[in-house]
Scaffold this motif. Sequence first.
Motif, PDB file in Angstrom:
ATOM      1  N   GLY A 150      16.001  48.683  56.238  1.00 47.17           N
ATOM      2  CA  GLY A 150      14.959  48.195  57.137  1.00 47.17           C
ATOM      3  C   GLY A 150      14.127  47.075  56.551  1.00 47.17           C
ATOM      4  O   GLY A 150      14.038  46.894  55.330  1.00 47.17           O
TER       5      GLY A 150
ATOM      6  N   GLY B  83      18.739  48.515  60.173  1.00 45.97           N
ATOM      7  CA  GLY B  83      18.244  49.845  59.859  1.00 45.97           C
ATOM      8  C   GLY B  83      17.267  50.415  60.867  1.00 45.97           C
ATOM      9  O   GLY B  83      17.135  51.645  60.983  1.00 45.97           O
ATOM     10  N   THR B  84      16.572  49.556  61.615  1.00 43.50           N
ATOM     11  CA  THR B  84      15.543  50.045  62.541  1.00 43.50           C
ATOM     12  C   THR B  84      15.847  49.749  64.006  1.00 43.50           C
ATOM     13  O   THR B  84      15.476  50.529  64.879  1.00 43.50           O
TER      14      THR B  84
ATOM     15  N   THR C 118      20.546  52.311  66.738  1.00 43.57           N
ATOM     16  CA  THR C 118      20.645  53.758  66.588  1.00 43.57           C
ATOM     17  C   THR C 118      21.815  54.092  65.666  1.00 43.57           C
ATOM     18  O   THR C 118      22.557  53.196  65.233  1.00 43.57           O
TER      19      THR C 118
ATOM     20  N   THR D  33      17.490  51.160  69.647  1.00 39.62           N
ATOM     21  CA  THR D  33      16.283  51.975  69.774  1.00 39.62           C
ATOM     22  C   THR D  33      15.283  51.355  70.742  1.00 39.62           C
ATOM     23  O   THR D  33      14.315  52.000  71.131  1.00 39.62           O
TER      24      THR D  33
ATOM     25  N   ASP E 296      17.134  43.793  62.833  1.00 37.88           N
ATOM     26  CA  ASP E 296      17.153  44.646  61.647  1.00 37.88           C
ATOM     27  C   ASP E 296      18.091  45.834  61.879  1.00 37.88           C
ATOM     28  O   ASP E 296      17.842  46.675  62.745  1.00 37.88           O
TER      29      ASP E 296
END
Length: 444
Positions: free
Chosen positions: A178, A65-66, A69, A36, A63
């Motif tokens: 996250g 979860g964040t 993608t 991301t 991380d």
Amino acid sequence: MNWKWLRLSPPQILVLGFAAIILIGSFLLMLPISTTSDEPLSFIDALFTATSATCVTGLVVKDTGTFFTTFGQVVIMLLIQVGGLGFMTMATLFSLVLKRKISLRDRLVLQEAMNQNSMEGIVRLIRKVLLFSLLIESCAALIFTIRWAFDFPIGKAAYFGVFHAVSLFNNAGFDLFGGFRSLTGYVYDPVVNFVAMFLIVSGGIGFIVLSDLVDYRKNRKLSLHSKVVLTMTATLIVVGALVIFVFEFTNPRTLGSLNWGGKILASFFQSVTPRTAGANTLDIGGLRQATQFFIIILMFIGASPGSTGGGIKTTTFTIMLGAVGAMIRGRDDIVIYRYRLAQDRIFKALTITLLALFLVVAVSMFLSTTESGSFLMILFETTSAFGTVGLTMGLTPHLTLVGKLVISFTMFAGRLGPLTLAYALGPKKGKELYRHPEGKMIIG
């Protein structure tokens, strides 16, 4: 699966196979579509993440979860699945689907990968491995989906269910919640806790034991291997839960703030997860030092042979205890469940234990000079990497470049096993045609 042209031994094929998967995963995670962030993931961080996923560890510098993608998370999930079941198992799956013949050399590699004593029934065992994995992961994913449908939209709940079922069954420890929180938000949740513990234990006891349990109704007996694995696994979980419960009962950062039900559930979960799972419902950094050191011991022992877990394995630990007991009682043989163990099994257990201990000590000493953190934190991180556990006291995101490379190697060595790695890297030697005269040494 034709390895003849390579002229490699089965251990060397396993080492190169896992290394190739890690490199492929690293390049996929470096793609802009995988993250991301506007800046691409560095090669070192991609290598660390791919190694952690393929070696089913769960230590993360970004991380999951964040930072990643959906594409990146799916790549990680596939690496976990391939790494947990073994690349030779997945290659065999494609051969079976395409109805190709499994060659003798392939069977030798499978024998090494599954840590079997012979090739007899190895393809049949692989079929069971694939069937058990698909069945267990599917059932767990469905239960997780139903549970998380109360918290998230149904699509996200299903995605979370599949990802965490794969991660936990393969004892990987990656999560998508996250904030490096793992399952701490579900410390009181019985559904998440019990399903997660079932996945961890079923993935950690090994496919041979699962096969024995499925066939028990027909055979009405368990092999010596299954008896030892089940007994030692249950003993470690119960003793571990009791020790954690006693040590952390009044700790306000962990069990102290929970009610009685939460204390018992969290104690058992934290005792199960050092089977090399890596998920946690309590803040590992908030545990007392005595508890943290006890978890180091549990992580060093790890899971069982032929499983998705790491460590020296429960059977190795049992043999070492048996050797101590036999020596104290003045016995010549190690007898377990009325079976005498062969001498080569004892030598192998001793070799694995000493190699693992040397690796953990050497890496911990080295990291003490490159990383900023207490020695206990570094020892915890090293043992977690070797045991492919994934628990951390908070050091992983702050590792230096050298630290990431060293921990990556430790995860790699822990997944393959120090003995397999030694066989792969060591020179081939033929059988000695002579024996040296016996010597006497004073011991103790």
